[in-house]
Design a protein around this motif. Structure first.
Motif, PDB file in Angstrom:
ATOM      1  N   ARG A 164      25.871   3.262   1.272  1.00 25.99           N
ATOM      2  CA  ARG A 164      25.603   1.935   0.714  1.00 25.99           C
ATOM      3  C   ARG A 164      25.433   2.008  -0.797  1.00 25.99           C
ATOM      4  NH1 ARG A 164      20.699  -0.460   4.153  1.00 25.99           N
ATOM      5  NH2 ARG A 164      20.992  -2.211   2.698  1.00 25.99           N
ATOM      6  N   ARG A 165      25.511   0.852  -1.446  1.00 26.02           N
ATOM      7  CA  ARG A 165      25.289   0.764  -2.884  1.00 26.02           C
ATOM      8  C   ARG A 165      23.996   0.008  -3.156  1.00 26.02           C
ATOM      9  NH1 ARG A 165      30.728   1.038  -2.104  1.00 26.02           N
ATOM     10  NH2 ARG A 165      31.887   2.405  -3.549  1.00 26.02           N
ATOM     11  N   ALA A 166      23.481   0.178  -4.368  1.00 26.65           N
ATOM     12  CA  ALA A 166      22.148  -0.318  -4.703  1.00 26.65           C
ATOM     13  C   ALA A 166      21.974  -1.810  -4.423  1.00 26.65           C
ATOM     14  CB  ALA A 166      21.844  -0.030  -6.167  1.00 26.65           C
ATOM     15  N   GLU A 167      22.998  -2.617  -4.746  1.00 30.16           N
ATOM     16  CA  GLU A 167      22.821  -4.073  -4.617  1.00 30.16           C
ATOM     17  C   GLU A 167      22.729  -4.543  -3.174  1.00 30.16           C
ATOM     18  OE1 GLU A 167      27.344  -3.519  -5.230  1.00 30.16           O
ATOM     19  OE2 GLU A 167      25.477  -2.654  -6.020  1.00 30.16           O
ATOM     20  N   THR A 168      23.013  -3.640  -2.200  1.00 33.61           N
ATOM     21  CA  THR A 168      22.911  -4.028  -0.795  1.00 33.61           C
ATOM     22  C   THR A 168      21.525  -3.786  -0.215  1.00 33.61           C
ATOM     23  OG1 THR A 168      23.576  -1.891   0.152  1.00 33.61           O
ATOM     24  CG2 THR A 168      25.342  -3.406  -0.523  1.00 33.61           C
ATOM     25  N   LEU A 169      20.680  -3.034  -0.937  1.00 32.61           N
ATOM     26  CA  LEU A 169      19.323  -2.788  -0.456  1.00 32.61           C
ATOM     27  C   LEU A 169      18.427  -3.964  -0.827  1.00 32.61           C
ATOM     28  CD1 LEU A 169      20.396   0.155  -0.208  1.00 32.61           C
ATOM     29  CD2 LEU A 169      18.127   0.915  -0.924  1.00 32.61           C
ATOM     30  N   ASP A 170      17.697  -4.473   0.149  1.00 29.93           N
ATOM     31  CA  ASP A 170      16.765  -5.537  -0.198  1.00 29.93           C
ATOM     32  C   ASP A 170      15.493  -4.919  -0.785  1.00 29.93           C
ATOM     33  OD1 ASP A 170      15.040  -4.742   1.942  1.00 29.93           O
ATOM     34  OD2 ASP A 170      16.027  -6.121   3.320  1.00 29.93           O
ATOM     35  N   ILE A 171      14.609  -5.764  -1.258  1.00 34.05           N
ATOM     36  CA  ILE A 171      13.418  -5.276  -1.943  1.00 34.05           C
ATOM     37  C   ILE A 171      12.518  -4.485  -0.988  1.00 34.05           C
ATOM     38  CG2 ILE A 171      11.290  -6.026  -3.104  1.00 34.05           C
ATOM     39  CD1 ILE A 171      13.036  -8.254  -4.385  1.00 34.05           C
ATOM     40  N   GLY A 172      12.455  -4.908   0.265  1.00 33.18           N
ATOM     41  CA  GLY A 172      11.668  -4.178   1.245  1.00 33.18           C
ATOM     42  C   GLY A 172      12.155  -2.752   1.427  1.00 33.18           C
ATOM     43  N   GLU A 173      13.465  -2.558   1.387  1.00 30.95           N
ATOM     44  CA  GLU A 173      14.017  -1.209   1.526  1.00 30.95           C
ATOM     45  C   GLU A 173      13.699  -0.354   0.305  1.00 30.95           C
ATOM     46  OE1 GLU A 173      17.914  -1.464   4.328  1.00 30.95           O
ATOM     47  OE2 GLU A 173      17.989  -2.722   2.518  1.00 30.95           O
ATOM     48  N   PHE A 174      13.751  -0.955  -0.880  1.00 38.44           N
ATOM     49  CA  PHE A 174      13.355  -0.205  -2.073  1.00 38.44           C
ATOM     50  C   PHE A 174      11.873   0.165  -2.016  1.00 38.44           C
ATOM     51  CE2 PHE A 174      17.248  -1.694  -4.335  1.00 38.44           C
ATOM     52  CZ  PHE A 174      17.640  -0.462  -4.848  1.00 38.44           C
ATOM     53  N   VAL A 175      11.050  -0.720  -1.492  1.00 39.03           N
ATOM     54  CA  VAL A 175       9.620  -0.428  -1.356  1.00 39.03           C
ATOM     55  C   VAL A 175       9.408   0.736  -0.393  1.00 39.03           C
ATOM     56  CG1 VAL A 175       7.438  -1.314  -0.443  1.00 39.03           C
ATOM     57  CG2 VAL A 175       8.793  -2.720  -2.015  1.00 39.03           C
ATOM     58  N   GLU A 176      10.116   0.742   0.730  1.00 41.75           N
ATOM     59  CA  GLU A 176       9.983   1.841   1.693  1.00 41.75           C
ATOM     60  C   GLU A 176      10.469   3.153   1.088  1.00 41.75           C
ATOM     61  OE1 GLU A 176       8.402   1.871   4.580  1.00 41.75           O
ATOM     62  OE2 GLU A 176       7.844  -0.191   4.035  1.00 41.75           O
ATOM     63  N   LEU A 177      11.533   3.092   0.325  1.00 40.79           N
ATOM     64  CA  LEU A 177      12.042   4.275  -0.356  1.00 40.79           C
ATOM     65  C   LEU A 177      10.995   4.820  -1.328  1.00 40.79           C
ATOM     66  CD1 LEU A 177      14.431   6.176  -1.027  1.00 40.79           C
ATOM     67  CD2 LEU A 177      15.248   4.438  -2.626  1.00 40.79           C
ATOM     68  N   ALA A 178      10.382   3.932  -2.110  1.00 38.64           N
ATOM     69  CA  ALA A 178       9.352   4.353  -3.057  1.00 38.64           C
ATOM     70  C   ALA A 178       8.114   4.870  -2.347  1.00 38.64           C
ATOM     71  CB  ALA A 178       8.983   3.179  -3.971  1.00 38.64           C
ATOM     72  N   ARG A 179       7.776   4.282  -1.202  1.00 39.96           N
ATOM     73  CA  ARG A 179       6.621   4.752  -0.425  1.00 39.96           C
ATOM     74  C   ARG A 179       6.854   6.194   0.044  1.00 39.96           C
ATOM     75  NH1 ARG A 179       5.884   0.630   2.841  1.00 39.96           N
ATOM     76  NH2 ARG A 179       4.000  -0.199   1.852  1.00 39.96           N
ATOM     77  N   PHE A 180       8.061   6.467   0.521  1.00 37.96           N
ATOM     78  CA  PHE A 180       8.403   7.825   0.981  1.00 37.96           C
ATOM     79  C   PHE A 180       8.297   8.807  -0.190  1.00 37.96           C
ATOM     80  CE2 PHE A 180      11.076  11.401   1.888  1.00 37.96           C
ATOM     81  CZ  PHE A 180      10.984  11.624   3.251  1.00 37.96           C
ATOM     82  N   LEU A 181       8.844   8.430  -1.352  1.00 35.31           N
ATOM     83  CA  LEU A 181       8.804   9.296  -2.520  1.00 35.31           C
ATOM     84  C   LEU A 181       7.366   9.522  -2.996  1.00 35.31           C
ATOM     85  CD1 LEU A 181      11.804   7.843  -4.577  1.00 35.31           C
ATOM     86  CD2 LEU A 181      11.782   9.908  -3.164  1.00 35.31           C
ATOM     87  N   THR A 182       6.548   8.483  -2.892  1.00 38.23           N
ATOM     88  CA  THR A 182       5.138   8.590  -3.293  1.00 38.23           C
ATOM     89  C   THR A 182       4.409   9.577  -2.392  1.00 38.23           C
ATOM     90  OG1 THR A 182       5.148   6.300  -4.081  1.00 38.23           O
ATOM     91  CG2 THR A 182       3.003   7.312  -3.669  1.00 38.23           C
ATOM     92  N   ALA A 183       4.645   9.448  -1.089  1.00 42.81           N
ATOM     93  CA  ALA A 183       3.953  10.324  -0.137  1.00 42.81           C
ATOM     94  C   ALA A 183       4.393  11.776  -0.249  1.00 42.81           C
ATOM     95  CB  ALA A 183       4.201   9.828   1.290  1.00 42.81           C
ATOM     96  N   SER A 184       5.627  12.000  -0.648  1.00 45.95           N
ATOM     97  CA  SER A 184       6.148  13.364  -0.699  1.00 45.95           C
ATOM     98  C   SER A 184       5.992  14.030  -2.055  1.00 45.95           C
ATOM     99  CB  SER A 184       7.644  13.365  -0.312  1.00 45.95           C
ATOM    100  OG  SER A 184       8.388  12.559  -1.191  1.00 45.95           O
ATOM    101  N   SER A 185       5.457  13.310  -3.011  1.00 47.89           N
ATOM    102  CA  SER A 185       5.327  13.880  -4.355  1.00 47.89           C
ATOM    103  C   SER A 185       4.026  14.673  -4.497  1.00 47.89           C
ATOM    104  CB  SER A 185       5.351  12.758  -5.400  1.00 47.89           C
ATOM    105  OG  SER A 185       4.280  11.874  -5.230  1.00 47.89           O
ATOM    106  N   GLU A 218       0.824  -1.203   0.000  1.00 44.50           N
ATOM    107  CA  GLU A 218       0.000   0.000   0.000  1.00 44.50           C
ATOM    108  C   GLU A 218       0.860   1.255   0.000  1.00 44.50           C
ATOM    109  OE1 GLU A 218      -2.766  -0.051   3.204  1.00 44.50           O
ATOM    110  OE2 GLU A 218      -3.771  -1.883   2.539  1.00 44.50           O
ATOM    111  N   GLY A 219       0.324   2.293  -0.638  1.00 42.46           N
ATOM    112  CA  GLY A 219       0.974   3.592  -0.603  1.00 42.46           C
ATOM    113  C   GLY A 219       2.227   3.695  -1.448  1.00 42.46           C
TER     114      GLY A 219
END
Length: 270
Positions: free
Chosen positions: A249-270, A204-205
């Motif tokens: 950190r570099r991109a390959e160290t972020l798990d999918i959950g972290e990318f989802v949280e990052l996208a959620r933050f960007l979605t909420a702030s856009s 969600e979100g």
């Protein structure tokens, strides 16, 4: 199938990324991966002379095949006559056709020995977009093994990247079968593998566009630290701080959950 190829004077086109499969036992195993297909709608891209198509029809599927190689159409027409009412062939470019419209909004499975030159483009199209779950119920797709491994990859390795995040953030993806190069005619230079993907719950979100933007930037400069690779994404550096993700950190160290949280933050702030 070899008789069909000979009868119609067909040969695999390198320009179209074609490699034909003749092993009927192998084709039947591929058709069985999504489960019982009896009476189900199936979309196949690039059927060629119809090896996998025949296996799908024998499994009871109602197949719609999109083929842009006119040389293969007579062989497919003969196959349609052998399985009355089960096969529809559309001549055209699968990248330019609305697949959902073909089935009038009804669910369908996708099974295909994808032409190598369009496989990734079609996969990213099927996995993208804001509407979820999709009308397709599963993807069972043949890729070069290297591409297949990128789709199912886990964080930390060199294979992990945009395709893995795209395939796994709201779906499950598994390597269903490896296929030796010798199974094809002509044999490709690389090994192949079949990936099976099923839709899962969308977090969600989260905007798919924001996730794709973040992963494109992060993996587009994967050797750089996140503070550098993500600086062109509005709000991304603030998101790293808010989510306590180290910017070194570099991109390959972020798990999918972290990318989802990052996208959620960007979605909420856009």
């Amino acid at each position: 199938m070899r008789e069909v190829i000979a009868a119609h004077g067909l040969s695999a086109s390198k320009a179209l990324g074609q490699n034909f499969l003749f092993d009927e036992q192998l084709l039947s195993r591929i058709a069985a991966i999504p489960g019982d297909l009896s009476g189900r709608n199936v979309l196949e891209i690039g059927p060629g002379p119809g090896g996998l198509t025949r296996a799908l029809l024998r499994a009871g599927a109602n197949v719609t095949a999109i083929e842009m190689d006119r040389r293969c159409l007579p062989a497919l027409a003969e196959l349609g006559e052998a399985f009355p009412g089960q096969l529809t062939v559309i001549e055209g470019d699968a990248l330019k056709i609305d697949h959902d419209a073909i089935f009038n909004g009804e669910p369908y499975a996708i099974l295909s020995n994808l032409p190598y030159n369009v496989g990734t483009a079609l996969f990213t199209r099927w996995m993208g977009g804001e509407e979820w779950p999709p009308n397709w119920t599963s993807l069972t797709l043949m890729f070069q093994q290297e591409v297949a491994q990128r789709i199912v990859a886990q964080p930390g390795g060199s294979a992990y990247g945009r395709l893995a995040v795209l395939a796994q953030w709201r779906a499950t993806a598994k390597l269903a079968m490896k296929v030796h190069r010798s199974a094809f005619t002509p044999p490709p230079k690389v090994m192949s593998a079949i990936v099976h993907v099923e839709p899962a719950t969308m977090p969600e979100g989260v905007s798919a566009a924001k996730l794709e933007q973040a992963t494109a930037a992060a993996f587009g400069q994967r050797r750089k630290m996140l503070r550098q690779s993500l600086k062109g994404v509005p709000g991304a550096l603030d998101a790293l701080e808010a989510l306590h993700i180290e910017p070194t950190r570099r991109a390959e160290t972020l798990d999918i959950g972290e990318f989802v949280e990052l996208a959620r933050f960007l979605t909420a702030s856009s």
